[in-house]
Design an enzyme around this catalytic site. Structure first.
Site, PDB file in Angstrom:
ATOM      1  N   ASP A  37       0.821  -1.231   0.000  1.00 44.40           N
ATOM      2  CA  ASP A  37       0.000   0.000   0.000  1.00 44.40           C
ATOM      3  C   ASP A  37       0.851   1.276   0.000  1.00 44.40           C
ATOM      4  O   ASP A  37       0.600   2.189  -0.782  1.00 44.40           O
ATOM      5  CB  ASP A  37      -1.071   0.005   1.108  1.00 44.40           C
ATOM      6  N   GLY A 124      -3.072  -8.398  14.261  1.00 49.62           N
ATOM      7  CA  GLY A 124      -2.933  -8.102  12.840  1.00 49.62           C
ATOM      8  C   GLY A 124      -4.267  -7.952  12.127  1.00 49.62           C
ATOM      9  O   GLY A 124      -4.320  -7.929  10.901  1.00 49.62           O
ATOM     10  N   LEU A 125      -5.372  -7.850  12.884  1.00 53.56           N
ATOM     11  CA  LEU A 125      -6.682  -7.657  12.246  1.00 53.56           C
ATOM     12  C   LEU A 125      -7.088  -6.189  12.242  1.00 53.56           C
ATOM     13  O   LEU A 125      -8.215  -5.842  11.919  1.00 53.56           O
ATOM     14  CB  LEU A 125      -7.760  -8.499  12.954  1.00 53.56           C
ATOM     15  N   SER A 126      -6.171  -5.341  12.637  1.00 53.10           N
ATOM     16  CA  SER A 126      -6.351  -3.896  12.616  1.00 53.10           C
ATOM     17  C   SER A 126      -7.485  -3.376  13.502  1.00 53.10           C
ATOM     18  O   SER A 126      -8.423  -2.722  13.038  1.00 53.10           O
ATOM     19  CB  SER A 126      -6.527  -3.386  11.179  1.00 53.10           C
ATOM     20  N   SER A 128      -7.030  -1.059  15.337  1.00 54.73           N
ATOM     21  CA  SER A 128      -6.867   0.399  15.336  1.00 54.73           C
ATOM     22  C   SER A 128      -7.699   1.049  14.234  1.00 54.73           C
ATOM     23  O   SER A 128      -8.416   2.027  14.478  1.00 54.73           O
ATOM     24  CB  SER A 128      -5.395   0.775  15.217  1.00 54.73           C
ATOM     25  N   ASP A 172      -5.719  -0.481   5.715  1.00 52.39           N
ATOM     26  CA  ASP A 172      -6.570  -0.895   6.828  1.00 52.39           C
ATOM     27  C   ASP A 172      -7.780   0.026   6.973  1.00 52.39           C
ATOM     28  O   ASP A 172      -8.914  -0.423   7.120  1.00 52.39           O
ATOM     29  CB  ASP A 172      -5.777  -0.889   8.147  1.00 52.39           C
TER      30      ASP A 172
HETATM   31  C1  GLA Z   1      -0.102  -2.784   8.336  1.00 47.55           C
HETATM   32  C2  GLA Z   1      -0.321  -1.358   7.842  1.00 47.55           C
HETATM   33  C3  GLA Z   1      -0.876  -1.353   6.414  1.00 47.55           C
HETATM   34  C4  GLA Z   1      -0.036  -2.219   5.490  1.00 47.55           C
HETATM   35  C5  GLA Z   1       0.232  -3.586   6.120  1.00 47.55           C
HETATM   36  C6  GLA Z   1       1.200  -4.429   5.319  1.00 47.55           C
HETATM   37  O1  GLA Z   1      -1.316  -3.450   8.465  1.00 47.55           O
HETATM   38  O2  GLA Z   1      -1.231  -0.701   8.695  1.00 47.55           O
HETATM   39  O3  GLA Z   1      -0.978  -0.041   5.945  1.00 47.55           O
HETATM   40  O4  GLA Z   1       1.157  -1.571   5.150  1.00 47.55           O
HETATM   41  O5  GLA Z   1       0.740  -3.480   7.433  1.00 47.55           O
HETATM   42  O6  GLA Z   1       0.651  -4.793   4.083  1.00 47.55           O
END
Ligand code: GLA
Length: 387
Positions: A37, A124-126, A128, A172
């Site tokens: 990204d 890693g599921l964001s 945030s 994300d």
């Molecule tokens: C994190 C970052 C994203 C992206 C991923 C890797 O989730 O927040 O913007 O860069 O890592 O693909």
């Protein structure tokens, strides 16, 4: 008690009246596009059915009160005096959205809010991005200002980059704001044009496999990877001044191979991953349009292998989980998700083999690592919305 009831009851306890509006912001898992990204490349995430739920009502002053059920903690601040909070770090994701929504020109005043999240933090599921999109959506629901999902994603990213201080890309926040139920979102991170690709999960399901290894060292490693990408850009833009190279997106495999001797091996590997990942992103659209899950699963596997070998963002636990997933019954693919260095893997699994898959992956992974892994069968969900 369901989660909506829980936040309603908590709201009543904290503020002494009943909330008016409810919203959710989902987490996301990427099916393709690892670290592409911020290189202006392509990503293919889905929003998952785990989210931040938030409720609230307007106030007739400029005070924002936010109570987090997960943290059992409340912050209060004036919209006009809204700065980074050293003590209640969780609140900075919301503070940033409020700050940059104001800068954007959204008209709103104070609010009483309560939130709750069922997204595991650091997996890693964001969680945030989910908190950012949920904050934007509840204010929008309460005050009715105009802000498209595309703009809200940019505001979320700004919050993350400038208020929280993490130099992430747009994936994300864009996924959390704009994904659509039963679809994967194919995003061109350069133009922010996107397509909703139907993801028919009747035959194959998306299973998120949590290694339970929480991400460590992410920020410094993340920043280092990002810097290495731009080192390659700087070198190649000297060689091809007419091509106006600004990101790895502008460099082809051929250009990279031709100039391999001008790069360090590390720089070459980083660029090789990103450039090939963009090609896989484009190929994945074709595979999904054909409904070819086998080809799509193969691209996911290649994506992981490239992230491990060339981008070097895997770790022993992620490797154990990818092995566990790939050897389990019904699996088409196993791949790290998010930034790497821990967190989750994502697998595509035959719908009629889910239970066998989970049992097999768990016994394989837990025996190898001594950790207590968890598995969630996820549906592709809608992005942030009022409920
Ligand atoms: C994190 C970052 C994203 C992206 C991923 C890797 O989730 O927040 O913007 O860069 O890592 O693909």
């Amino acid at each position: 008690m369901d989660r909506k009831e829980l936040i309603k009851t908590t709201f009543l306890e904290k503020y002494g009246y009943v909330p008016k509006k409810y919203a959710v912001g989902p987490g996301r898992v990427d099916l393709l596009g690892i670290h592409t990204d911020y290189n202006d490349g392509f990503v293919l995430p889905i929003a998952v059915d785990m989210d931040v739920i938030i409720c609230g009502d307007k106030r007739n002053d400029n005070i924002i009160n936010i109570y987090s059920c997960n943290m059992d903690s409340k912050v209060s601040f004036d919209i006009e005096n809204n700065n980074y909070d050293e003590n209640e770090k969780w609140s900075n994701y919301s503070r940033g959205v409020i700050k940059y929504l104001k800068e954007y020109g959204a008209e709103f005043g104070g609010a009483d809010l309560v939130l709750e999240s069922n997204l595991p933090i650091g997996s890693g599921l964001s969680s945030s991005a989910a908190l950012e999109s949920a904050t934007g959506m509840i204010l929008q629901a309460l005050y009715g200002f105009e802000c498209s999902g595309e703009d809200m994603a940019q505001i979320g990213k700004k919050s993350e980059n400038l208020m929280v201080g993490v130099a992430t890309g747009i994936m994300d926040q864009f996924a959390s704001c704009n994904c659509k139920k039963d679809h994967a979102l194919f995003l061109d991170c350069r133009t922010l044009e996107y397509k909703q690709l139907p993801l028919d999960c009747s035959m194959y399901k998306v299973v998120v496999c949590d290694t339970k290894k929480r991400r460590g060292l992410v920020d410094s490693e993340y920043d280092m990877r990002r810097a290495q990408c731009f080192e390659v850009v700087d070198i190649l833009k000297e060689i091809y001044p007419q091509k106006k190279i600004t990101h790895l997106r502008d460099i082809t495999q051929e250009m990279l191979e031709e100039n391999k001797d001008k790069l360090s091996f590390v720089q070459y590997k980083r660029a090789k991953h990103v450039i090939s990942e963009n090609d896989r992103g484009l190929a994945s659209v074709e595979a999904l349009n054909r409904g070819d899950f086998k080809a799509f699963g193969e691209l996911m596997n290649q994506s992981h292998d490239s992230a491990r070998d060339f981008y070097e963002v895997s770790c022993p636990e992620l490797e154990a989980m990818v092995e566990a997933a790939r050897q389990a019954p019904g699996a088409l693919s196993g791949r790290l998700a998010g930034a790497g260095f821990g967190g989750c893997c994502v697998a595509l699994v035959a719908a009629d083999k889910i239970e066998e898959f989970k049992a097999s992956a768990k016994s394989y992974y837990d025996a190898k690592t001594g950790l207590d892994s968890e598995y969630w069968v996820c549906s592709a969900s809608d992005g942030a919305r009022e409920i």
